[in-house]
Design an enzyme around this catalytic site. Structure first.
Site, PDB file in Angstrom:
ATOM      1  N   ARG A 201      14.338  15.446  13.880  1.00 30.96           N
ATOM      2  CA  ARG A 201      15.121  16.793  13.340  1.00 30.96           C
ATOM      3  C   ARG A 201      16.503  16.296  12.574  1.00 30.96           C
ATOM      4  NH1 ARG A 201      17.293  21.880  16.866  1.00 30.96           N
ATOM      5  NH2 ARG A 201      18.093  23.234  15.011  1.00 30.96           N
TER       6      ARG A 201
ATOM      7  N   LYS B 271      -0.172  10.355   0.394  1.00 35.14           N
ATOM      8  CA  LYS B 271       0.527   9.834  -0.886  1.00 35.14           C
ATOM      9  C   LYS B 271       0.467  10.376  -2.089  1.00 35.14           C
ATOM     10  CE  LYS B 271      -1.046   5.456   0.033  1.00 35.14           C
ATOM     11  NZ  LYS B 271      -1.809   5.752   1.065  1.00 35.14           N
TER      12      LYS B 271
ATOM     13  N   HIS C  37       0.873  -1.104  -0.006  1.00 39.84           N
ATOM     14  CA  HIS C  37       0.075   0.219   0.142  1.00 39.84           C
ATOM     15  C   HIS C  37       0.952   1.384   0.088  1.00 39.84           C
ATOM     16  CE1 HIS C  37      -3.434   2.411   2.040  1.00 39.84           C
ATOM     17  NE2 HIS C  37      -3.483   2.551   0.947  1.00 39.84           N
TER      18      HIS C  37
ATOM     19  N   ASP D 142      -1.186   4.579  -5.238  1.00 36.64           N
ATOM     20  CA  ASP D 142      -2.080   3.623  -3.873  1.00 36.64           C
ATOM     21  C   ASP D 142      -1.517   2.329  -3.829  1.00 36.64           C
ATOM     22  OD1 ASP D 142      -3.581   4.054  -1.855  1.00 36.64           O
ATOM     23  OD2 ASP D 142      -5.229   2.834  -2.809  1.00 36.64           O
TER      24      ASP D 142
END
Length: 163
Positions: free
Chosen positions: A117, A44, A23, A62
């Site tokens: 970060r 996405k 997926h 997808d």
């Protein structure tokens, strides 16, 4: 090394250990395949659309079929035939787009709101027993397409990360 969860991955074609249906959306940037992994609604397709606007090419939206190429020692992504060349654009619908029938994967991007970060530059995800460099990024952040392009440039050796 992270591992793609079983919820996102299933073996394609039954017991074939060298392929999986994931997926994820796949795009092709500067001759490199980038796998965008995230839950439904995580961004996405939206991120793929923004990357396509910057010159990337759609591979699959997808769902992506991932195959292990043992000779080349890499993973190859392609679209399942029933969705090849289709991109879902929220608020518009499903559109036909030019697409690449396959891409050698160079990078995986997990779409999440928790972004380190200063991540470990060697961070990777395992798919079909192969390690793939990994980024975790926020899908809807304006700079995300540029961050992906910068990581591809790092992988190509065009720019270097400071130690």
């Amino acid at each position: 090394m992270s591992s793609v969860t079983i919820e996102n991955t299933r073996k394609a074609g039954g017991s074939n250990e060298s392929s999986a249906l994931i997926h994820a959306t796949t795009i092709f940037i500067k001759n490199h395949g980038v796998l965008l992994i995230g839950a439904s609604g995580s961004g996405k397709s939206d991120l793929a659309l923004r990357l396509i606007d910057r010159g990337a090419i759609l591979v699959s939206d997808d769902y992506s079929l991932i195959e292990d190429d043992p000779e080349k020692r890499l993973l190859v992504a392609s679209p399942p035939s029933h969705i090849a060349g289709l991109l879902e654009i929220r608020g518009v619908g499903i559109v036909k787009m030019p697409f690449s029938p396959k891409a050698n994967l160079a990078l995986a991007v997990i779409l999440d709101d928790s972004v380190e970060r200063m991540p470990d530059p060697a961070h990777s995800v395992e798919i079909l027993g192969r390690a793939l460099p990994l980024l975790t990024l926020k899908a809807f952040e304006a700079s995300t397409p540029i961050k992906i392009e910068m990581k591809i440039a790092c992988l190509q050796g065009d720019i270097l990360l400071k130690d």
